[in-house]
Design a protein around this motif. Sequence first.
Motif, PDB file in Angstrom:
ATOM      1  N   ASN A 176       0.864  -1.173   0.000  1.00  4.23           N
ATOM      2  CA  ASN A 176       0.000   0.000   0.000  1.00  4.23           C
ATOM      3  C   ASN A 176       0.902   1.224   0.000  1.00  4.23           C
ATOM      4  O   ASN A 176       1.512   1.568   1.013  1.00  4.23           O
ATOM      5  CB  ASN A 176      -0.876  -0.036   1.258  1.00  4.23           C
ATOM      6  CG  ASN A 176      -2.065   0.882   1.102  1.00  4.23           C
ATOM      7  OD1 ASN A 176      -1.994   1.858   0.367  1.00  4.23           O
ATOM      8  ND2 ASN A 176      -3.150   0.551   1.797  1.00  4.23           N
ATOM      9  N   LEU A 177       1.040   1.851  -1.169  1.00  4.20           N
ATOM     10  CA  LEU A 177       2.010   2.944  -1.328  1.00  4.20           C
ATOM     11  C   LEU A 177       1.351   4.295  -1.111  1.00  4.20           C
ATOM     12  O   LEU A 177       0.237   4.529  -1.565  1.00  4.20           O
ATOM     13  CB  LEU A 177       2.603   2.913  -2.739  1.00  4.20           C
ATOM     14  CG  LEU A 177       3.380   1.644  -3.108  1.00  4.20           C
ATOM     15  CD1 LEU A 177       3.481   1.514  -4.606  1.00  4.20           C
ATOM     16  CD2 LEU A 177       4.769   1.667  -2.490  1.00  4.20           C
ATOM     17  N   PRO A 178       2.052   5.214  -0.423  1.00  5.37           N
ATOM     18  CA  PRO A 178       1.509   6.567  -0.268  1.00  5.37           C
ATOM     19  C   PRO A 178       1.559   7.308  -1.599  1.00  5.37           C
ATOM     20  O   PRO A 178       2.213   6.854  -2.540  1.00  5.37           O
ATOM     21  CB  PRO A 178       2.452   7.210   0.761  1.00  5.37           C
ATOM     22  CG  PRO A 178       3.702   6.423   0.691  1.00  5.37           C
ATOM     23  CD  PRO A 178       3.348   5.055   0.235  1.00  5.37           C
ATOM     24  N   PRO A 179       0.872   8.459  -1.693  1.00  9.69           N
ATOM     25  CA  PRO A 179       0.921   9.211  -2.949  1.00  9.69           C
ATOM     26  C   PRO A 179       2.354   9.653  -3.266  1.00  9.69           C
ATOM     27  O   PRO A 179       3.210   9.685  -2.378  1.00  9.69           O
ATOM     28  CB  PRO A 179       0.027  10.433  -2.676  1.00  9.69           C
ATOM     29  CG  PRO A 179      -0.641  10.191  -1.379  1.00  9.69           C
ATOM     30  CD  PRO A 179       0.088   9.109  -0.657  1.00  9.69           C
ATOM     31  N   GLY A 180       2.606  10.049  -4.525  1.00 12.55           N
ATOM     32  CA  GLY A 180       3.953  10.463  -4.946  1.00 12.55           C
ATOM     33  C   GLY A 180       4.337  11.821  -4.384  1.00 12.55           C
ATOM     34  O   GLY A 180       3.631  12.412  -3.567  1.00 12.55           O
ATOM     35  N   GLY A 181       5.496  12.307  -4.840  1.00 14.27           N
ATOM     36  CA  GLY A 181       5.973  13.621  -4.395  1.00 14.27           C
ATOM     37  C   GLY A 181       6.451  13.584  -2.962  1.00 14.27           C
ATOM     38  O   GLY A 181       6.981  12.576  -2.487  1.00 14.27           O
ATOM     39  N   GLU A 182       6.229  14.693  -2.235  1.00 17.15           N
ATOM     40  CA  GLU A 182       6.728  14.795  -0.856  1.00 17.15           C
ATOM     41  C   GLU A 182       6.041  13.798   0.066  1.00 17.15           C
ATOM     42  O   GLU A 182       6.641  13.300   1.018  1.00 17.15           O
ATOM     43  CB  GLU A 182       6.517  16.220  -0.333  1.00 17.15           C
ATOM     44  CG  GLU A 182       7.507  17.216  -0.934  1.00 17.15           C
ATOM     45  CD  GLU A 182       7.173  18.654  -0.556  1.00 17.15           C
ATOM     46  OE1 GLU A 182       6.390  18.859   0.391  1.00 17.15           O
ATOM     47  OE2 GLU A 182       7.709  19.555  -1.229  1.00 17.15           O
ATOM     48  N   GLN A 183       4.760  13.499  -0.208  1.00 14.47           N
ATOM     49  CA  GLN A 183       4.021  12.558   0.644  1.00 14.47           C
ATOM     50  C   GLN A 183       4.694  11.181   0.686  1.00 14.47           C
ATOM     51  O   GLN A 183       4.640  10.489   1.686  1.00 14.47           O
ATOM     52  CB  GLN A 183       2.576  12.404   0.127  1.00 14.47           C
ATOM     53  CG  GLN A 183       1.705  13.625   0.336  1.00 14.47           C
ATOM     54  CD  GLN A 183       1.595  14.000   1.809  1.00 14.47           C
ATOM     55  OE1 GLN A 183       1.223  13.180   2.642  1.00 14.47           O
ATOM     56  NE2 GLN A 183       1.951  15.234   2.145  1.00 14.47           N
ATOM     57  N   ARG A 184       5.339  10.814  -0.453  1.00 12.33           N
ATOM     58  CA  ARG A 184       6.017   9.506  -0.507  1.00 12.33           C
ATOM     59  C   ARG A 184       7.117   9.402   0.542  1.00 12.33           C
ATOM     60  O   ARG A 184       7.409   8.312   1.050  1.00 12.33           O
ATOM     61  CB  ARG A 184       6.598   9.312  -1.926  1.00 12.33           C
ATOM     62  CG  ARG A 184       7.455   8.063  -2.104  1.00 12.33           C
ATOM     63  CD  ARG A 184       6.650   6.793  -1.888  1.00 12.33           C
ATOM     64  NE  ARG A 184       7.470   5.592  -1.936  1.00 12.33           N
ATOM     65  CZ  ARG A 184       8.141   5.101  -0.902  1.00 12.33           C
ATOM     66  NH1 ARG A 184       8.079   5.692   0.274  1.00 12.33           N
ATOM     67  NH2 ARG A 184       8.853   3.998  -1.024  1.00 12.33           N
TER      68      ARG A 184
END
Length: 1099
Positions: A778-786
């Motif tokens: 379950n991957l977090p959203p891309g960018g800084e949130q990752r």
Amino acid sequence: MRKFNIRKVLDGLTAVSSAASASSAAQQQQAGNRESEIQETLQSEHFQLCKTVRHGFPYQPSALAFDPVQKILAIGTQTGALRLFGRPGVECYCQHDSGAAVIQLQFLINEGALVSALADDTLHLWNLRQKRPAILHSLKFNRERITFCHLPFQSKWLYVGTERGNIHIVNVESFTLSGYVIMWNKAIELSSKSHPGPIVHISDNPMDEGKLLIGFESGTVVLWDLKSKKADYRYSHDEAIHSVAWHHEGKQFICSHSDGTLTIWNVKSPTKPFQTITPHGKQLKDGKKPEPCKPILKVEYKTTRAGEPFIILSGGLSYDTVGRRPCLTVMHGKSTAVLEMDYSIVDFLTLCETPYPNDFQEPYAVVVLLEKDLVLIDLAQNGYPIFENPYPLTIHESPVTCCEYFADCPVDLIPALYSVGARQKRQGYSKKEWPISGGNWGLITQSYPEIIITGHADGSIKFWDASAITLQVLYKLKTAKVFEKSRNKDDRPNTDIVDEDPYAIQIISWCPESRMLCIAGVSAHVIIYRFSKQEVTTEVIPMLEVRLLYEINDIESPDSEQVPPLPTPGTGSNPQSIVPQSHPSTSSSSSDGLRDNVPCLKVKNSPLKQSPGYQIELVIQLVWVSGEPPQQITSLAVNSAYGLVVFGNCNGIAMVDYLQKTVLLNLGTIELYGSNDPYRREPRSPRKTRQPSGAGLCDINEGTMVPEDRCKSPTSDVKDNSFSRSRSSSVTSIDKESREAISALHFCETFTRKADTSPSPCLWVGTTLGTVLVIVLNLPPGGEQRLLQPVIVSPSGTILRLKGAILRMAFLDTTGSLVSPAHEPWREHNVPEDKDEKDKLKKRRPVSVSPSSSQEISENQYAVICSEKQAKVISLPSQNCIYKQNITETSFVLRGDIVSLSNSICLACFCANGHIMTFSLPSLRPLLDVYYLPLTNMRIARTFCFTNNGQALYLVSPTEIQRLTYSQETCENLQEMLGELFTPVETPEAPNRGFFKGLFGGGAQSLDREELFGESASGKASRSLAQHIPGPGGIEGVKGAASGVVGELARARLALDERGQKLGELEEKTAAMLYSADSFSKHAHEMMLKYKDKKWYQF
């Protein structure tokens, strides 16, 4: 073209789970209709197996020869191999069928032919006028052993010296023996009371072809007059002779001896040497003889017009130079240069401007063949620099421990690797062009880039450009430089788990699109690298230590069928606490001094300067646990889109988020099953009193696992009725079974459970017991949130079973095309980004080559799983096995790869019994099954790999890579792609004799050898002495010769050879008939004489 219908060919289909809803059944019906549309285009006629090229240094070299006009080098080996080198990119490999060692090679200069002498006393004539050289004639000596051969320039008569001290003469055109023989006793007569030993040298006087210089091992040299059939002079010396060389004027020759001396002789003064030199001997006072030195194995004597002659020799060092490296000595005038070599010298040759032995030689380079290297020395430059070697001969610089092969890579990869590799080149090479420049390149019919990666024992990794059957090193990465090195053996850390080569590479995982590289080393270490064109200095090397071990506590699980449910992190206990340990191990060394929580290698704590190329992103090390060393890593995978790396061994599996530098998963293999473990596992240790340890999953962040997910084992998803509970046939011992290792890992975006309606990121895990388990990501959203939110990892409960250890997994979409794992496109990380770039980055999603991300909900996929014994194609999400192929019953698959070929895909397998097989996908129809090469050693098993477009390779010897193809198209184009060895070149003009030399009889004296050695003059040789064997190169040679001038020449030449051969046979038959007629007439005459005077009644 073949269509298949799922409803007709279901193999091992199991009932749809009762939990599946009616809509799910309808969905499968739709999928079934789609499956029937998949068209398989690959047929058995698309496949053909053949060797293409062999790269690397010839293993165990034994002989060397050079054609000074064609500029081709030949190297023979102890295993009967023959390697020919022209200009960079033109090389060729041939093999003598007998496998006997090559003891000598002789070019027929500028004729496109080569004679090889083998240790089994055979001579072979090779035709080099075709792209794949072949043997035209062979001659097997029955009664004598061959020790030395000599073929004068522009002569067709080959002198063959033997162990008995005799010389036989072979006509190289017909490969028959002349009746002319020089017997040892006739050559030495009364000059020696004993046998002079084997022939070690034969050469004709450069100025008089009628005089033959014969060197015997014992120290006797004879100048033989071929016309008068007697010795002109005999030169005797106390020391054994190793080699002899002429001065080009034919008035002097030089001998090298076993006591480290050189003797120079005037031809007409046989009583004593004109001069004796001990190049490396210490000159003693009082005129005493210098101390003896090691033997001088070879000497060459080369003259120049402008200055002093060169005397070049190998060996001859004094005995007190213990530990000194082998040397080549170049004596020029008063200067003596001693050139140290890295390996022992096998042979050397001086390259000269002229092929004529009676002219000033003008040497310009020396080719030195070493045990494990080929060195060219520039004689024309001060300091004798070496030439930069353009051939790929450094594969074995450190022993190869693993190999990977990538065909059809992104086109920008090779230039990128070349640009960073160009900065690594050494300086100080000769400025001149490489002198071995013969031959012509073949046509390039393959346009796709190919890269080979080799991992080595010293921790280095080399990237090679392997496009269009050539090989060139692009870039070298040293992985060991991140670790502290022990200066000596005593200083080594006591945490080592291997005695030597602690940095050796075991597994390479590389994503060509994102350029992310991950390696696993022998000391249970994993390093992740990112590619950058900028130099950086890393102040602190990012590092993680993982505690991964496995034992079962039989007290906590009295019924070994049931493994306790996984506890949740945060309850004080953890999954690792079901490990029997005799002591708690919460510190780095436990109370009784057992090594604990320490890695095998020590990472440097000083800043590390990282050059452009591959730069360290993260170092992960497995640590010792209560005196138990970490187990070596058995599988590895990296995914740039998810930012994850995963690896496993026989203890379990660990997953790391390399962006956040955290451990996400650290489980024993059994814990992956949850409560669905099909195996009856016994405890590994009989100890009963154990304390649970509190130091197990010390690296797992509590937030990275969802407790509900970890404990949940959804029965509706897990029970796969198709899996059999029988044990894998390849595993017999309880210990092996209890040590179930992770053998395959594959990141993908697919259906993880039967009830899934859309694909999601997951990891498929294969084990040595043939189990496939699926872990949901379950991957977090891309960018800084990752970088801020955790990746959540949970077991899906899906279990699939095959026979034998799982080797490879891949996924096909609904059209039957390969679904590649998602990846990030490469970008430069060491350059600060502007705001627009950052915004773009936030929006950007990982590239998934898979069409699945845009598929409709109803579309399905197929998992292709290959194990040591069988292959299965499983429909997803239903998890029904729709195709099954038992690859081998009696052997096992060593390597299986899912590869693309002719705009389609197939499964390629290499079995331990030597078979190479390919199967269509998805229906697993057998397309190719060829017996190629039995598994003779672990090197082949460790390095064999298939790649796209029908290419494959393996390490055929410790120094050579053998490439092969299983594509019919490549086999057909191979002839065009191979280079030409022979090119038509004018032979240089003979040196001008000059007016006075011609007038007064000076200069070279020619000899009509035909008159001397031909059958009319010398008669026939004894038939029992040698046996003529026609070679296979005749007709095949014509077929193999390329079109164009060279091809025509080759055909004409071969036609003449064949005609000559037939004429020869006819001549032999005629001679036999004449002989029988002659003997009949003799018998008739005898009878007539006997009965001439007898009366009729006396008969």
